[in-house]
Design a protein around this motif. Structure first.
Motif, PDB file in Angstrom:
ATOM      1  N   ARG A   7       0.885  -1.262  -0.015  1.00 42.38           N
ATOM      2  CA  ARG A   7      -0.106   0.001   0.027  1.00 42.38           C
ATOM      3  C   ARG A   7       0.833   1.388  -0.087  1.00 42.38           C
ATOM      4  O   ARG A   7       0.391   2.425  -0.427  1.00 42.38           O
ATOM      5  CB  ARG A   7      -1.045  -0.136   1.172  1.00 42.38           C
ATOM      6  N   THR A   8       2.142   1.292   0.508  1.00 41.88           N
ATOM      7  CA  THR A   8       2.955   2.226   0.340  1.00 41.88           C
ATOM      8  C   THR A   8       3.479   2.489  -0.835  1.00 41.88           C
ATOM      9  O   THR A   8       4.399   3.517  -1.237  1.00 41.88           O
ATOM     10  CB  THR A   8       4.053   2.198   1.471  1.00 41.88           C
ATOM     11  N   GLY A   9       3.419   1.731  -1.968  1.00 41.09           N
ATOM     12  CA  GLY A   9       3.862   1.777  -3.187  1.00 41.09           C
ATOM     13  C   GLY A   9       5.188   1.144  -3.524  1.00 41.09           C
ATOM     14  O   GLY A   9       5.729   1.104  -4.543  1.00 41.09           O
ATOM     15  N   GLN A  10       5.835   0.407  -2.404  1.00 43.75           N
ATOM     16  CA  GLN A  10       6.986  -0.567  -2.611  1.00 43.75           C
ATOM     17  C   GLN A  10       6.530  -1.783  -3.423  1.00 43.75           C
ATOM     18  O   GLN A  10       5.655  -2.466  -3.225  1.00 43.75           O
ATOM     19  CB  GLN A  10       7.559  -1.005  -1.333  1.00 43.75           C
ATOM     20  N   PHE A  53      11.748  -1.917  -5.374  1.00 41.11           N
ATOM     21  CA  PHE A  53      11.547  -0.443  -5.828  1.00 41.11           C
ATOM     22  C   PHE A  53      10.687   0.274  -4.954  1.00 41.11           C
ATOM     23  O   PHE A  53       9.434  -0.243  -4.720  1.00 41.11           O
ATOM     24  CB  PHE A  53      11.180  -0.487  -7.528  1.00 41.11           C
ATOM     25  N   ASP A  54      11.202   1.480  -4.289  1.00 41.48           N
ATOM     26  CA  ASP A  54      10.598   2.113  -3.429  1.00 41.48           C
ATOM     27  C   ASP A  54      10.093   3.366  -3.992  1.00 41.48           C
ATOM     28  O   ASP A  54       9.624   4.343  -3.060  1.00 41.48           O
ATOM     29  CB  ASP A  54      11.357   2.231  -1.928  1.00 41.48           C
ATOM     30  N   SER A  89      16.954  -1.671  -5.860  1.00 37.91           N
ATOM     31  CA  SER A  89      17.770  -2.586  -4.901  1.00 37.91           C
ATOM     32  C   SER A  89      17.576  -4.103  -5.388  1.00 37.91           C
ATOM     33  O   SER A  89      16.580  -4.350  -5.648  1.00 37.91           O
ATOM     34  CB  SER A  89      17.822  -2.314  -3.480  1.00 37.91           C
ATOM     35  N   PHE A  90      18.770  -4.604  -5.149  1.00 32.56           N
ATOM     36  CA  PHE A  90      18.553  -6.164  -5.360  1.00 32.56           C
ATOM     37  C   PHE A  90      19.150  -6.935  -4.009  1.00 32.56           C
ATOM     38  O   PHE A  90      20.094  -6.807  -3.727  1.00 32.56           O
ATOM     39  CB  PHE A  90      19.549  -6.534  -6.748  1.00 32.56           C
ATOM     40  N   ASN A 126      12.082   8.787 -12.954  1.00 33.20           N
ATOM     41  CA  ASN A 126      10.967   9.641 -12.356  1.00 33.20           C
ATOM     42  C   ASN A 126      10.140   9.004 -11.600  1.00 33.20           C
ATOM     43  O   ASN A 126       8.830   9.261 -11.858  1.00 33.20           O
ATOM     44  CB  ASN A 126      10.462  10.125 -13.630  1.00 33.20           C
ATOM     45  N   GLY A 127      10.384   7.828 -10.859  1.00 38.28           N
ATOM     46  CA  GLY A 127       9.475   7.372  -9.718  1.00 38.28           C
ATOM     47  C   GLY A 127       8.587   6.257 -10.342  1.00 38.28           C
ATOM     48  O   GLY A 127       7.760   5.970  -9.661  1.00 38.28           O
TER      49      GLY A 127
END
Length: 623
Positions: free
Chosen positions: A5-8, A83-84, A89-90, A27-28
């Motif tokens: 829900r936080t978009g991660q 992706f946050d 990151s991996f 760009n996000g």
């Protein structure tokens, strides 16, 4: 794929690698595609990743999440990407564990088990035999998978291949026709590879289109074949990719173990590229379930097929098939005996099972060198290239290579000497081509006089590791004096490597007893030397002193009636280096004090042509 829900957003890959997944963030927004061109268009700027680009130029292929473009990544098998909204990151998986050869039961029917496995692999896929082609190049791998598929669905599978020029091509056509008749293929679709050699003027590369740097080397002919298959309504292709790796011998089984790196430096590499290749093992993926070379081949084959709406099936990249190959005794894997026995069992002739001539793309590439590549190289030299700007290519040496091509004399990569015949795959004599060919070293027992130089060497190595972001470098200086002091202990098994002027190049410890942790009682009972605590001067790394020490230890073990040389490490980068460069095999993956531990071994043998003189003394027992 999972989203919070936080978009991660988190993505994880499976083990098969049938299609590559390329990721980039801008760009996000996180973008992903199996099509590298589609993903690369989302990059804010296009810059070369120097390390990965150098690997490609030097033909030093490694399976890694990096690509030749900075900011564009490959999601490697079993890895997870997160992706946050800002950064990507991996998380890498644990090293995959593999099996070793087993002893067959007296009543074992290997070919029957092999046939059942092939059936099982096909059963795990949903496809329509009437819209399926089997790639039937004539090689052992595709011969097995193709004939098996067609015999299972007689008269319904389409054969396909790129046809070779020259005498090898005549043989290929004859052998393929026998297989097509015997396995009852529906029809045959082929493309003349010699007519569409790399950089042919009508191909996408010559016309300035985007071609994935990891894509099929013979893109022009392959693209034409895929187009012809699409016209025949093909939606699935069965390949033989992975057959070489499935039956590969381990380093300890091979009759001729490596004495140096897998290949030599390409002559026209620039100074930055040559420096980068000294650390080519950095940032690679951990050991995989499917062989790394197979995964790279799958990623190379996928884009053209998926663009055309064709899904590939790779039976030899199936985990069950890989495990079967690992379990087979050496005699069944050597010389592809399993494949040849299968084809013989089908009633195919000796011409098919053991062709007299090699069938490869040597003459196709030679045609490209002669007819197409010089003009393309001229444009690079005239208009410039990011590869030249980054000093990854040396323009003068590159121009000399082009001149030699035009004259009909090309460099052999392994020797640097000209040849007027097509390039061959035969390796050069190792000792002649190594960077130490004019140097002589000494291996001798370390003494108290070596302690100051040894401590300095350890600190130099630590600083070098920190500069490159390698694990373990930060805490090493605090231990340097303690480690170096072992050289002053008469009972310590420290050996020193020096040059003829007495300068210290490296040190190692050589134990006669295999450690208790990680090794079985049976393994510990075998006579072996255990190589530990090896440090070398980073300023001399171009001479590969670490590899020389390891190869010397093999001979020292053989001369002292030992069967094995064993070693351990805690980092996957070292595992790859010990395996791919030094020829050790990974035997156990375990833990020690809560940290990963990887144990490797190689059969003792006295390697010829090593430029090392030995001053001997008794080897100490570990305390």
């Amino acid at each position: 794929m999972e989203a919070t829900r936080t978009g991660q957003v988190s993505l994880s890959a499976g083990i098969r690698g049938t299609a590559p997944v390329y990721l980039t963030a801008n760009n996000g927004i996180l973008y992903g595609s199996w099509n590298m061109a589609a993903a690369a268009r989302r990059l804010p700027t296009v810059n070369l990743d120097v390390v990965e680009t150098t690997r490609l130029l030097g033909l030093w292929f490694r399976y890694t999440h990096r690509t030749c473009f900075t900011g564009l990544y490959r999601l490697t098998e079993r890895a997870a990407a997160t992706f946050d909204g800002g950064s990507l990151s991996f998380r890498m998986p644990e090293a995959a564990r593999h099996s070793t050869a087993r002893e067959l039961r007296p009543d074992a029917d290997v070919l029957a088990a092999y046939e059942q496995l092939l059936d099982g692999v096909l059963d795990r896929h949903v496809f329509d035999p009437d819209t399926t082609t089997a790639h039937l190049s004539g090689g052992m791998d595709s011969a097995v998978t193709g004939t098996h598929a067609s015999l299972r669905y007689p008269g319904r599978i389409l054969a396909s291949a790129m046809l070779l020029p020259g005498p090898g091509g005549v043989q290929q056509r004859r052998r393929r026709q026998e297989m097509i008749r015997r396995a009852n293929f529906r029809a045959d679709v082929t493309m003349n590879a010699g007519a569409l050699a790399p950089l042919h003027p009508t191909g996408r590369r010559a016309l300035g289109g985007f071609v994935n740097p990891y894509e099929e080397s013979y893109h022009e002919a392959t693209a034409a074949l895929v187009e012809a298959l699409t016209a025949h309504g093909v939606r699935t292709v069965i390949t033989g990719i992975g057959g070489d790796e499935m039956l590969a011998l381990t380093p300890t089984e091979a009759p001729h173990l490596p004495v140096g790196p897998a290949h030599q430096t390409t002559p026209w590499l620039g100074p930055v590229a040559r420096e980068v290749l000294l650390d080519a093992e950095a940032d690679t993926a951990p050991p995989t379930v499917v062989n790394e070379m197979t995964l790279l081949a799958l990623a190379s084959a996928a884009p053209l097929l998926l663009d055309a709406g064709i899904w590939p099936i790779h039976p030899f990249a199936d985990p069950a098939m890989i495990r079967f190959g690992e379990w087979l005794p050496r005699d069944w894997r050597s010389d592809k005996t399993l494949h040849r026995s299968r084809l013989t069992h089908l009633g195919l002739s000796e011409d098919v099972v053991r062709p007299r001539l090699p069938e490869n793309f040597t003459h196709v590439m030679y045609k490209a060198l002669r007819d197409h590549i010089p003009a393309h190289a001229d444009r690079i030299l005239k208009d410039g290239s990011p590869l030249i700007d980054a000093k990854l290519i040396d323009p003068d040496t590159f121009a000399e290579a082009v001149r030699r091509i035009r004259e009909g004399t090309t460099w052999r990569r392994t020797t640097g000497s000209p040849t007027s015949s097509p390039p061959t795959s035969q390796p050069a004599t190792p000792a002649r081509d190594q960077p130490w060919r004019d140097i002589v070293y000494v291996m001798r027992p370390a003494t108290a006089t070596d302690v100051p130089a040894y401590a300095t060497l350890i600190r130099d190595r630590a600083a070098w590791m920190v500069r490159r972001g390698l694990e373990g470098g930060e805490e090493l200086p605090d231990r340097a004096d303690q480690i170096a002091a072992q050289a002053a202990d008469d009972q310590s098994p420290v050996w020193a490597m020096t040059d003829v002027d007495g300068r210290l190049i490296g040190c190692t410890s050589l134990y006669e007893e295999t450690p208790h942790w990680g090794w079985t009682d049976a393994e510990r009972a075998e006579p072996a030397l255990f190589l530990a605590t090896t440090f070398t001067d980073p300023a001399r790394r171009a001479e590969r002193p670490g590899a020389l020490i390891a190869w010397w230890a093999l001979g020292h073990a053989a001369r002292t009636d030992k069967e094995w040389v064993r070693r351990g490490c805690g980092h996957l980068g070292l595992v790859r280096y010990y395996r791919d460069v030094q020829g050790f095999a990974l035997v156990h993956a375990t833990e020690r004090h809560g940290h990963p531990a990887y144990l490797l071994a190689r059969k003792a043998e006295d390697l010829a042509d090593l430029p090392i003189q030995t001053e001997t003394r008794p080897i100490a027992e570990p305390r």
